[in-house]
Structure formats: C-alpha cells, structure tokens
Write a protein that holds these residues in place. Structure first.
Motif: not given
Length: 150
Positions: A85-90, A92
């Motif tokens: 959940t480090k990048k963006g809101n979706r 991985s």
C-alpha cells in the motif's frame, strides 16, 4: 507467510450459499502466502498458532492455547494479507503467490496444522468468493509473519 489469528467464540465460512466451515470456540486463521515461503515457515507458524496462549484461564488471564481449551480452527487462504500500500490507493498484490505456488503451500500448511493440532482443521475454499463470519472474542487478533520471527 503471514497469518492473522483471531480468537473467536464462533466462526463460519459460506461459499455459494453453502456452509463449508463452522466452529465454536477456537481460532480463525487467515493465511497469506508469498513465493519465498517454505516448509520451515509453515512449521514455525503452525507451532506458534497452536501454542500461543490467548485464551483465558480461571483467573481471566490469557494463559491457555487453543489446544488447552480443546478449541477448533478454521484456516482461510487470503492473498490480500500481502497487499502493498506504499504507492497510490489501489493495493498491489505482487508479493502474493500465484495459485500454482500458493495452493501446494496452503495444502502443506493445512496438513501440518492437522498433524500437529490433532484435530480436523476446517477450511474455506482456495480462490473462492467466501463470506467469512466471526464473533471475535476479546477482541483478540494477532498478526504473525514467518519472515519476522527473530
């Protein structure tokens, strides 16, 4: 391998309107698998799960394991435990194993849990859309990751 262990008064799993697992007092264990997991990870986690003292004794102190209280266990595969959940809101899910790796490891996890626990382990259905219900007792929820055991 990452697990979320919840002490429950009851728990169940429904798939396509069919009850596939149903327990009373015991543990609901959500299981996330990654490619680097091995039998060593399974053995360590199973040992922890069946021996962790999170059930109350006669003095209301968490001194008993699921074995001590003759509890039951439901294990449910859950790839989302490895969500990044480090990048963006979706989230991985790149760290979560694909079924060709995850299914054999999950089956080994269940077999090891059955062998060490001595009771039948109930499960969800790998990859299915499951409806998991639980009455968390406490609430008591423990997260364990075999890669962080030191």
């Amino acid at each position: 391998m990452r697990v979320v262990v919840q002490r429950v008064s009851s728990a169940s799993v429904v798939v396509d309107s069919n009850m596939v697992a149903d327990i009373q007092k015991g543990l609901l264990v959500l299981v996330g698998i990654e490619d680097a997991d091995t039998q060593e990870d399974i053995d360590w986690l199973v040992g922890k799960i069946i021996k962790i003292r999170i059930f109350n004794d006669e003095n209301d102190v968490m001194n008993y394991s699921v074995q001590d209280v003759n509890g039951e266990i439901i294990a449910v595969s859950q790839f989302t435990l490895h969500a990044g959940t480090k990048k963006g809101n979706r989230p991985s899910y790149i760290k979560a194993s694909k079924p060709d790796i995850a299914i054999p490891l999950y089956e080994k996890f269940i077999a090891t849990l059955e062998r060490e626990f001595g009771n039948k382990i109930q499960t969800g259905i790998f990859g299915a859309d499951m409806k998991v219900s639980l009455l968390n007792d406490g609430p008591v929820t423990i997260i364990m990751d075999s890669k962080n055991r030191e």
